[in-house]
Structure formats: C-alpha cells, structure tokens
Design a protein around this motif. Structure first.
Motif, PDB file in Angstrom:
ATOM      1  N   ASN A 143      35.502 -94.820  42.905  1.00 58.44           N
ATOM      2  CA  ASN A 143      35.261 -93.530  43.546  1.00 58.44           C
ATOM      3  C   ASN A 143      34.700 -93.713  44.954  1.00 58.44           C
ATOM      4  OD1 ASN A 143      35.165 -90.682  43.535  1.00 58.44           O
ATOM      5  ND2 ASN A 143      32.964 -90.774  43.154  1.00 58.44           N
ATOM      6  N   GLU A 144      33.943 -94.811  45.144  1.00 56.08           N
ATOM      7  CA  GLU A 144      33.328 -95.017  46.449  1.00 56.08           C
ATOM      8  C   GLU A 144      34.368 -95.260  47.541  1.00 56.08           C
ATOM      9  OE1 GLU A 144      30.499 -98.088  45.599  1.00 56.08           O
ATOM     10  OE2 GLU A 144      29.203 -96.689  44.511  1.00 56.08           O
ATOM     11  N   VAL A 145      35.543 -95.772  47.149  1.00 57.03           N
ATOM     12  CA  VAL A 145      36.583 -96.010  48.158  1.00 57.03           C
ATOM     13  C   VAL A 145      37.754 -95.045  48.010  1.00 57.03           C
ATOM     14  CG1 VAL A 145      36.013 -98.442  48.474  1.00 57.03           C
ATOM     15  CG2 VAL A 145      37.628 -97.788  46.697  1.00 57.03           C
ATOM     16  N   LEU A 146      37.538 -93.992  47.189  1.00 61.66           N
ATOM     17  CA  LEU A 146      38.624 -93.062  46.892  1.00 61.66           C
ATOM     18  C   LEU A 146      39.110 -92.332  48.144  1.00 61.66           C
ATOM     19  CD1 LEU A 146      40.243 -91.894  44.473  1.00 61.66           C
ATOM     20  CD2 LEU A 146      38.629 -90.015  44.434  1.00 61.66           C
ATOM     21  N   GLN A 147      38.160 -91.975  49.029  1.00 63.31           N
ATOM     22  CA  GLN A 147      38.506 -91.183  50.212  1.00 63.31           C
ATOM     23  C   GLN A 147      39.545 -91.884  51.094  1.00 63.31           C
ATOM     24  OE1 GLN A 147      37.625 -88.108  50.906  1.00 63.31           O
ATOM     25  NE2 GLN A 147      36.258 -87.852  49.149  1.00 63.31           N
ATOM     26  N   SER A 148      39.558 -93.221  51.033  1.00 62.21           N
ATOM     27  CA  SER A 148      40.512 -93.941  51.872  1.00 62.21           C
ATOM     28  C   SER A 148      41.896 -94.012  51.222  1.00 62.21           C
ATOM     29  CB  SER A 148      39.993 -95.346  52.166  1.00 62.21           C
ATOM     30  OG  SER A 148      39.629 -95.968  50.962  1.00 62.21           O
ATOM     31  N   GLY A 149      42.037 -93.427  50.035  1.00 64.44           N
ATOM     32  CA  GLY A 149      43.352 -93.344  49.422  1.00 64.44           C
ATOM     33  C   GLY A 149      43.690 -94.508  48.493  1.00 64.44           C
ATOM     34  N   ASP A 150      42.736 -95.413  48.254  1.00 62.70           N
ATOM     35  CA  ASP A 150      43.011 -96.537  47.338  1.00 62.70           C
ATOM     36  C   ASP A 150      42.790 -96.063  45.901  1.00 62.70           C
ATOM     37  OD1 ASP A 150      43.421 -98.046  49.611  1.00 62.70           O
ATOM     38  OD2 ASP A 150      41.292 -98.576  49.720  1.00 62.70           O
ATOM     39  N   TRP A 151      43.711 -95.243  45.445  1.00 59.49           N
ATOM     40  CA  TRP A 151      43.496 -94.496  44.201  1.00 59.49           C
ATOM     41  C   TRP A 151      43.515 -95.365  42.952  1.00 59.49           C
ATOM     42  CZ3 TRP A 151      47.662 -95.096  41.031  1.00 59.49           C
ATOM     43  CH2 TRP A 151      48.851 -95.503  41.643  1.00 59.49           C
ATOM     44  N   TRP A 152      44.242 -96.493  43.004  1.00 56.99           N
ATOM     45  CA  TRP A 152      44.470 -97.237  41.754  1.00 56.99           C
ATOM     46  C   TRP A 152      43.186 -97.812  41.174  1.00 56.99           C
ATOM     47  CZ3 TRP A 152      46.215 -98.571  46.568  1.00 56.99           C
ATOM     48  CH2 TRP A 152      45.643 -99.700  47.163  1.00 56.99           C
ATOM     49  N   ILE A 153      42.210 -98.063  42.035  1.00 54.90           N
ATOM     50  CA  ILE A 153      40.961 -98.643  41.537  1.00 54.90           C
ATOM     51  C   ILE A 153      40.250 -97.656  40.618  1.00 54.90           C
ATOM     52  CG2 ILE A 153      38.812 -99.776  42.237  1.00 54.90           C
ATOM     53  CD1 ILE A 153      40.106-100.149  44.986  1.00 54.90           C
ATOM     54  N   THR A 154      40.441 -96.371  40.862  1.00 52.79           N
ATOM     55  CA  THR A 154      39.818 -95.334  40.036  1.00 52.79           C
ATOM     56  C   THR A 154      40.740 -94.855  38.930  1.00 52.79           C
ATOM     57  OG1 THR A 154      38.755 -94.555  42.035  1.00 52.79           O
ATOM     58  CG2 THR A 154      38.648 -93.112  40.135  1.00 52.79           C
ATOM     59  N   VAL A 155      41.995 -94.631  39.277  1.00 56.19           N
ATOM     60  CA  VAL A 155      42.884 -93.925  38.356  1.00 56.19           C
ATOM     61  C   VAL A 155      43.194 -94.744  37.102  1.00 56.19           C
ATOM     62  CG1 VAL A 155      45.213 -93.006  38.077  1.00 56.19           C
ATOM     63  CG2 VAL A 155      43.871 -92.393  40.070  1.00 56.19           C
ATOM     64  N   PHE A 156      43.414 -96.055  37.260  1.00 58.30           N
ATOM     65  CA  PHE A 156      43.778 -96.832  36.060  1.00 58.30           C
ATOM     66  C   PHE A 156      42.634 -96.932  35.052  1.00 58.30           C
ATOM     67  CE2 PHE A 156      47.203 -98.574  38.888  1.00 58.30           C
ATOM     68  CZ  PHE A 156      48.221 -97.894  38.244  1.00 58.30           C
ATOM     69  N   PRO A 157      41.419 -97.261  35.491  1.00 57.41           N
ATOM     70  CA  PRO A 157      40.331 -97.222  34.499  1.00 57.41           C
ATOM     71  C   PRO A 157      40.140 -95.820  33.930  1.00 57.41           C
ATOM     72  CG  PRO A 157      39.591 -98.263  36.538  1.00 57.41           C
ATOM     73  CD  PRO A 157      40.946 -97.701  36.807  1.00 57.41           C
ATOM     74  N   GLY A 158      40.307 -94.787  34.784  1.00 56.97           N
ATOM     75  CA  GLY A 158      40.168 -93.408  34.317  1.00 56.97           C
ATOM     76  C   GLY A 158      41.187 -93.085  33.249  1.00 56.97           C
ATOM     77  N   ALA A 159      42.443 -93.472  33.479  1.00 55.71           N
ATOM     78  CA  ALA A 159      43.494 -93.198  32.504  1.00 55.71           C
ATOM     79  C   ALA A 159      43.223 -93.938  31.201  1.00 55.71           C
ATOM     80  CB  ALA A 159      44.848 -93.608  33.071  1.00 55.71           C
ATOM     81  N   THR A 160      42.742 -95.174  31.304  1.00 57.34           N
ATOM     82  CA  THR A 160      42.420 -95.934  30.096  1.00 57.34           C
ATOM     83  C   THR A 160      41.342 -95.226  29.291  1.00 57.34           C
ATOM     84  OG1 THR A 160      42.844 -97.911  31.390  1.00 57.34           O
ATOM     85  CG2 THR A 160      41.820 -98.219  29.239  1.00 57.34           C
TER      86      THR A 160
END
Lengths: 311, 340, 330
Positions: A270-287
């Motif tokens: 989430n800390e780097v979400l604003q820059s558009g690097d979504w995969w770091i958040t989305v994959f753990p979130g989906a899991t």
C-alpha cells in the motif's frame, strides 16, 4: 440395523449421512473445501515449494526491485512470476510464506478462544451464581466492543509495558493472545447454555448421589452436544481471526515486517500503491480474500448442514 | 340438513392429487380425493395426522406450501374452476369467497398490529368500503363473535387477548368479507377443552346464520359428531369412507372407521372396552400395495394386498373397501403381526 | 415502561463505570504517568512532589473518583505524544469520524435493507443468488482491502476521486464539516463505501434470513388466507416483523462502524479519532487510549438506549408488558 464397528462403520455412517449428502450436492462447498485444502497445503509446504526465500537478506538484490508480474508484462522476469517488491523480494514467495503465517495465527487464536470459551462456559454454567454473573457480564460488555478494538487495546497495553524490541520478539504470541481473547464469548455462551440444560437432568443428579463428580459426567455429556455448534463457530471465527490478524498487521500493530503475514505484505504494498505498482498489494490481497472466502463458504455450509431448521 | 340435495354443490373436488417432490422421490400426500360440499353444509374431514386432510384444505384455498403442488384433479367453487387460477385471481377469492381458520390462534394474528387494523385491512381488501364504514363493520363482527367490550377491544393488540378470544377474532377475520365457504383446519386443537365447545358452537351458529358452508378438518371425532352434517374419513392420503355423520358414527362401513369409532369413549354404553387399532398409519414413503390399510386390518383378504379399492356404495355411505364389493376380499388372511 | 427505561439507564451507567474502570486502570497502571510527563534528569524529590500534586498517592478509589469527575468534564490530561490536552485533540477530530460513520450507516441501511428484502422474498431468483454471492465476498474482504482496491481503481487508475483526507471543510462553531463543499463531499464517497460495505452485507444477510423466517410464520399464511395483496403482506406484515432484530443489529453495528472507522481512517488518511487512536497505540500514548475507550463506551451506551426506545415504537408487546426482554435478543 447392526452397527458396523470401527473405522469402516464410521465411514459407512458418514457417507450415508445428511451432512455428507448436503456437502456432495453443493458444488460451491466442494470447491471451497478443495481451495482451502490447497491453500493450506501450499502454505505449509512453502519452504519446499517457494521459488525464493524472500526474507533472507542475503538472497535479495535491489536490481530485481519492482519487477512487474512476468505473466502480464513483457518487462517481467520469469524467475519472479508475480513480480517483485521495491526490495527485490519475489511476491509469489512472500505470499506463500505470508499465508503460512496468517493461517498459523488464525488457527492458534481460534484454539485459544475455543479453550478459553469452553472452559469459562463450563464453569459459568456449572457453578452459576456470582461466578456466572461476573463471567456473563464481562461477556456482555466485551461483546459491545468489536473484536478488533479489544485486540488493539490488548496489543496497546502490552506495548506500553514492554520495550519495542521485546515486543517484536513476542509479537506472534501477543497477537494470538489478543485475537483469542476477543473471540471467546460465543463459545462460552453456547457451552453455558448446553450445561444449563444438562445440569438439571436426572443422570447428573444420579451421578451426584452415587458419589461421582457431576462436573466430570457433565463434561462428558455436554462436550459431544456442543461439538456441532462449536465447530460452526470455530470455522466462522477462523475467517474472522485471519481478517483480524491481517487488519492488525495492516494497521502496523500486528506482526513486524521482518516476519510478514498477508496483512503486513498488503501494508508494505500500500505504501507504494500511489505509484501504480499494484501487484505488490493486489496479489497478497487476492490470496487473503480467496482464503477467507473459502473458509466462510465452508462455515456457512456447515451451519446450514448442522441446523436442519434453516434448510 | 340437505345432504344429498339437487342443488349444485358449492365446492366440488374431483380426483385431487397433491405431491411433494423430495430428494428420495416424489411423495403422493393426497391421492385421488373427491368430495363435494353443498351450500350451508358442514363437512367434517377426520383422520390421523399425516392422512392428508390439512393438505386437502390448503389445496382448496390455494396455499400449498412449496414444494407441495397439485399434481392432478380439479377443484370447482360455485361452478368455477379454481385450482389452476393465477395467484392474483386466487387471492381475490381467498378471504372473499373462501375464508380460512387455522389451528393456532396465538400465531395466526400479526402481533404488531391491533385486531381492528387487521380486520379493517381485510374488509377493505375485498369490499368497497371507506375506512369509517370498514371500522363499523369490524366492530359489528367483534360483537357478533362475542367479544365483550368490543368498542374498546378494537384497538387492542393480539397479545392482550386470551387464546379463546383470539380464536374468536380469527373467526371474525375469516368471516369479514362474507365468504360462502370456510376451511377450518383444527380450529380448536390448540385451545383449552373448556373453550373448545364454545368455539365450535360459535362457528356452527355463525355459519348457520350466514349460510356459510364449512370444511371442518380435525382429528377429533367428537367435534365432528357434534357439528358436521357429513363426514369424510381420510387414511394415508385417500378417503376411506364418506357419508352422513349419523351413518358413519353408528354404522361405520370401513374397518378403519370402525376402529376409529371404537376408540371414542361412549358414556351410554357400559361394559364395552375401548378398542384400538394396532400399528400406525404407514409413512408416505412406505404405503403398501393394494389397500393402504391392509396391514392393520382384521378383515382383510388376499385381494386387499394387490388391488386398491375405490369408494363404492356401502349402506348409506360410500367406503373404499372390498368388503362392500360383490367380489369380496378374496381368501381371508390373518392380520399382519406388528412388531411395534 | 418508565421503570424499564429507568432500569436501562441504570444498566447503561453501570456499563459506563465498568468501561471507566478499565480506562482508569489503563491510565493509572499501564506505564508510569510521571515518566511520561517529565524529563530524564528530574530528581526523585521533584517526581515525588509531582506525584503528590497530581494525587497519584491518594487511595485508588479516590483517584478513580477524580478520574471520572474529570472525564465527565472532558479532562483527560495531556497526550504523551503531542503534549496537547487530550480533550481538545479528540474534539478536533470527532466531527470527521462522526460524519464518516453517518454516511457509511446511511449507505449500508439504504442499500442493504432493500437488497435483503428482495433476496428474502425471491430467494430462488437469479439476482438474489447473485446478491448472496456478492455479499459473501463482501463479508470475506477485510475492510482495509476494500479501501485499497477502491483507491487503486478510482484514485490511482481512473483519477476520479481523492484517495486521502477530507477535502475542504467548513467550520460551524467548533464543528468542522465536509458536507458543505464539493471536494468535501467527493472525499467522503470512497471512505463511506469502504466503511459501510461490511455493515451492508451484514444487514442484507440479516434482513434476508429474517424475511425467510417471517414468511414462514402462521400469521403470514393467515394473511394470505385472508386474501391480502402481496404488497400488504410483504411490506406491511413481513417487513415490520423483521424490524426488531434489524434495529438491534443496526444499533450494535453503528457502534462497530465507529470502531471500524479506525481501519478506514488509516487507509484514507482521514483525520478522525480512529487515526488518533492507532497513533496512540503505536506510541503507547495511554491518556489518548483511555479517553478514546471512554468515548466509544459512551457512544455505545447512547446508541443502545436509542435502540431500546425504538423497540417500544415498533413492538406493542413491550409497551404493555413493561418490556421484560428484547424480543430477539442475542
């Protein structure tokens, strides 16, 4: 009908039961069960299965940082199928290790809550009177506060009494304890209710007359009675406990970044979400979502299957 | 009363069949049931629980609970076929042409609305009255069913009435749009014995005054003997015997009815022992071939095991029993030993 | 009825005192208040003098009494972290939290209840099954994850809505409101949906199961037998009978909303009391924790009282019996 003995008899009865029938006839439930088993298996085998050991600093290379998922982008690197975070950690491996931790905390805190709740419920129902009143009032007051708040408070208190370093060392136990303490009420109420019913039955009186410990007799009769409801509560609580741990870790008061659970991974992403690097958040979130969804589906089904009134 | 009059029947049920699809196959809960009710007539329907009598009543008012459904036969009310009407058409008949009374007055009324409101609501659903006129009619109805202090009771809530008074309110609700037929499903079962007679008397008086016919479903033969003009005895989803109430009570033709009558205490006769029918009604999944009653029947013969009897003339009644057929029951058989 | 309200009022005070005791124990015994207030080099004598002056040497019941009296006046001492009065810190931030919780509750009620009624009335319709499936996903997604996903889609990718803060606010007396500016309203959308989603699914599932239960009730069958229209049965008779449990849960959930605001406020950097509380937990800022606890306790008690009064409006059985019990208690 002569009951077959042993395992084969049990198997026969189980396969003929309504519960099994309702399980088989619900494709959603079967899918959920398979998904749960799969996630649990992968998580606990992560040291063997994971392509990287993400939290060993020696294996990290900053050059690998922020690689997008290989399966979606040509910039990706197939050694990191789900991409990497800003430190160059493999997201897939982080998720596998993180899931293991999330599951462990979830299971452990459900066990804590269950033991505590069943114990207090037995005591409360059996002794009645003042003990019962005190336990049940505590339960009432606690129930008005959401579990997450209770867990936060317990964590806050522990933090104020010990040093930061020490806290990181025992963070796992603190969080298991905090979640466990915030979920005991339902078990206690269920068990207490069952004890109150059994207490006045004749066999308990009879046990007392012939000098057996009525408490012991009751434990033997009450526990089988409450197995169903307790199992349902436990399954539903497992989902809640996993969510609570993830939330606490997301809030930064759960597990430290050195031992990231799914919640911690989402916070870091989430800390780097604003820059558009979504995969770091989305994959753990989906899991996390898939895991909790599967567990909740099982819980829902179990509740309906064990409670014919609702069908 | 006019039992076999030449008037067209008010209600005509022909070959009614009610099924319940379950995961273990389809259950036939009501099978080939036919009867009629003349205007102003009281037909008692009696039988053990599970005999299909309540389902028959529910089928007539069009309120079978799913998955139950009418799988065959026809129901005609005042010459009009009603079993296949769209929901909205049937709704207009319910309450207006057919009233209903259910077993438990404690749960039949909505606890959150005053009885006056529930009456007014029903009246205005079916009759073109203003709110004030409907309220006057509601008040008259409460007086008619014998509720003391009706004016003040109109705005009371159901929980403020006793069980007997609530059943009076339920009767008022069933009558409030002037139906031609009332389906009363065990109307007194949930009440105190002392209240039961009052409610039955009330129902009987009101229906006579209004010329309303009644289908009285009950398992209480005593209530039927007091109230009904004719009686239908149901067993395992079928009618075992149907006829004028005096004939059925005094000269039962079907062995099941005989057993049923034998189990009523008779104050007039001294030495007679109460008889009982051995065994229990079969579950719907286990109805035997031939006559459904054959395993419990003392008079059965070989024919009863294979051929199912339809209703046939038997004295003044009609009974579904081979005893009344010219061919008889066949080779006599002993009663099945029942290991209950 | 008056006796019932009086009894409830007494119970509420008892609950508040219990919460107060927990808050007091926190405040007094967790960590050393003196350590937090003075520097490292303060002498033992000065510390002792301060201890005496603050009344920390008084017997515990007297200290508790002082604590409660002060709390009632909004005095909770100074924050360890910012050295500002805790009362003022909370007063500054409470409008943000209450406005957010209000919007979330409105969202949850006005979407959740109709969806629940619909799925309860037509449980086999495909759209009901869809709602059910979506609601299960809603319950399985943690609040913070919903927030992050909404930010990712609406703020990062589509750039339609802001991802943090309250936008422009207007002061009305001491109350700062975001309702009066365009940017303030826009800033409310994502956090309100995030916060309300869980309550929405909960309400929907509750109303659905209550509807299913009520539709099987005898008085519904009797209402059908009276030939009432579907409209009158569904909305006049059935829905009203589901209201008591719905009110109970809505009441409890309103409290939960305020607590879950902690998470939402963290995700959206929303300057409310929840964010303040999280910061105080991270910094072991005990006075703020204690004050927050009391505040939540107070809100819960007020909501519960309001819920009890609503029961009387809905259920005539309680009006005449003097209300011995909640009809659908937990």
């Amino acid at each position: 009908m002569a009951a077959r003995s042993g395992f084969s008899g049990w198997l026969h009865r189980a396969s003929d039961s309504d519960v099994w029938w309702s399980f088989k006839s619900s494709p959603m439930t079967v899918t959920a069960a398979v998904a749960t088993v799969l996630i649990v298996a992968i998580a606990f085998l992560s040291p063997v299965l994971a392509p990287h050991t993400p939290f060993d600093p020696a294996t990290l290379n900053l050059i690998d940082g922020l690689k997008p998922p290989a399966m979606l982008s040509s910039d990706g690197d197939w050694t990191f199928p789900l991409g990497t975070d800003d430190q160059g950690r493999d997201v897939l491996s982080s998720i596998m290790y993180g899931t293991r931790l999330s599951l462990a905390v979830g299971f452990a805190s459900v066990v804590v809550a269950m033991v505590l709740g069943i114990g207090l419920g037995l005591v409360s129902g059996y002794f009645g009177g003042t003990i019962d009143a005190v336990i049940m009032r505590i339960a009432d007051v606690q129930l008005t506060f959401p579990a997450i708040l209770v867990a936060l408070l317990i964590d806050g208190i522990v933090r104020s009494t010990i040093s930061v370093q020490r806290h990181d060392e025992i963070a796992l136990f603190v969080i298991v304890g905090a979640i466990g303490l915030s979920f005991w009420v339902q078990y206690a109420r269920t068990v207490r209710g069952s004890v109150m019913v059994e207490k006045n039955k004749e066999y308990v009186q009879a046990a007392r007359v012939i000098g057996l410990s009525p408490l012991l007799i009751m434990v033997r009769h009450v526990l089988p009675n409450v197995t169903g409801p307790v199992l349902v509560i436990a399954t539903i609580n497992l989902g809640l406990a996993i969510i609570t741990e993830a939330t606490l870790s997301f809030l930064g008061v759960g597990l430290p970044p050195t031992e990231p659970s799914l919640g911690t991974l989402i916070r870091l992403g989430n800390e780097v979400l604003q820059s558009g690097d979504w995969w770091i958040t989305v994959f753990p979130g989906a899991t996390l979502a898939a895991l909790v969804l599967a567990v909740n589906l099982l819980g829902d089904w179990l509740r309906d299957a064990l409670n014919p009134k609702l069908r | 009363m006019a039992t076999e009059s030449n008037n067209p029947p008010l209600l005509d049920v022909r070959n009614l069949r009610v099924e319940f699809p379950t995961r273990r196959g389809t259950l036939v809960a009501v099978d080939d049931v036919s009867f009629d009710i003349a205007p102003g007539e009281v037909l008692g329907v009696v039988g053990e629980s599970g005999a299909g009598k309540s389902l028959t009543g529910n089928a007539i008012i069009g309120l079978l609970e799913p998955p139950g459904r009418i799988a065959g036969g026809e129901i005609h009310l005042e010459g009009r076929r009603i079993d296949n009407l769209p929901y909205e058409e049937m709704r207009k008949i319910r309450g207006a042409r057919i009233g209903a009374i259910f077993q438990d007055p404690l749960t039949s009324l909505n606890p959150l609305y005053s009885v006056g409101r529930q009456l007014v609501e029903t009246i205005r659903t079916h009759l073109p009255l203003s709110a004030g006129e409907a309220r006057t009619r509601a008040l008259d109805l409460l007086k008619e069913v014998g509720i003391p202090g009706a004016e003040s009771r109109l705005d009371h809530y159901p929980h403020q009435f006793s069980g007997g008074m609530r059943q009076r309110v339920v009767i008022a609700l069933a009558l409030c749009a002037g139906p031609r037929l009332i389906v009363a499903d065990e109307p007194t079962t949930a009440l105190d014995v002392s209240i039961q007679a009052q409610i039955i008397a009330l129902l009987k008086r009101l229906c006579r005054e209004h010329g309303t016919a009644v289908m009285l479903v009950t398992h209480d033969m005593g209530v039927i003997a007091e109230t009904a003009d004719r009686v239908a005895v149901m067993y395992a989803g079928r009618i075992a015997e149907i006829g004028p109430v005096r004939d059925v009570v005094k000269h039962a033709r079907h062995p099941y009815t005989k057993g049923l009558m034998g189990s009523i205490p008779n104050l007039g006769v001294r030495t007679e022992r109460l008889t009982q029918i051995d065994g229990a009604m079969p579950r719907l999944t286990e109805i035997p071939a031939g006559c459904a009653f054959n395993p419990r029947c003392a008079e059965r013969g070989s024919r009863c095991l294979v051929e199912r009897p339809d209703l046939m003339p038997a004295g003044a009644d009609k009974a579904a029993c081979w005893l009344h057929d010219r061919g008889g029951v066949g080779r006599p058989l002993a009663k099945e030993t029942i290991d209950a | 009825m008056l006796a019932f309200i009086l009894r409830r009022l007494l119970q509420s005070i008892a609950v508040l005192l219990t919460v107060g005791l927990v808050a007091f124990s926190l405040f007094r015994y967790v960590g050393d208040p003196i350590n937090a207030m003075v520097g490292q080099d303060t002498s033992m004598e000065d510390r002792e003098a301060l201890r005496e002056k603050l009344g920390l040497n008084d017997p515990a019941p007297i200290q508790f009494f002082h604590f409660i009296v002060n709390a009632a006046q909004g005095k909770f001492g100074l924050s360890y972290r910012t050295s500002e009065p805790v009362g003022r810190l909370i007063a500054e931030r409470i409008p943000a939290t209450l406005e957010l919780s209000f919007c979330a509750a409105v969202f949850a009620l006005f979407v959740g209840v109709p969806m629940g009624v619909y799925t309860g009335l037509y449980p086999r319709h495909w759209s009901s099954r869809l709602f059910q499936a979506v609601s299960l996903i809603g319950i399985s997604l943690p609040t913070f994850l919903i927030g992050i996903l909404l930010i990712l889609v609406f703020a990062v990718w589509l750039r339609l809505l802001p991802s943090f803060g309250r936008g422009d606010t207007v002061m009305i007396g001491w109350w700062s409101t975001g309702f009066l500016t365009w940017s303030g309203l826009k800033a409310l959308i994502l956090p309100s949906i995030t916060l309300g989603m869980f309550q929405l699914t909960l309400l929907m599932r509750l109303v659905r199961s209550e509807m299913l239960e009520v539709m099987r009730a005898d008085y519904i069958k009797f209402a059908r037998a009276r030939g009432l229209t579907n409209r009158a049965i569904n909305f006049g008779h059935a829905l009203k009978n589901t209201l008591v449990p719905v009110i109970t849960v809505t009441g409890l959930q309103l409290g939960a909303l305020i607590a879950f605001a902690i998470v939402t406020e963290t995700v959206f950097a929303w300057p409310g009391v929840g964010q303040l509380f999280i910061q105080s937990v991270q910094f072991s800022d005990v006075p703020v924790m204690a004050a927050y606890l009391l505040l939540i306790g107070l809100l819960f008690v007020l909501i519960n009282l309001a819920v009890d009064l609503l029961y009387f409006v809905v259920d005539p059985r309680l009006r005449s019996q003097g209300g011995s019990a909640r009809v659908a208690g937990h």
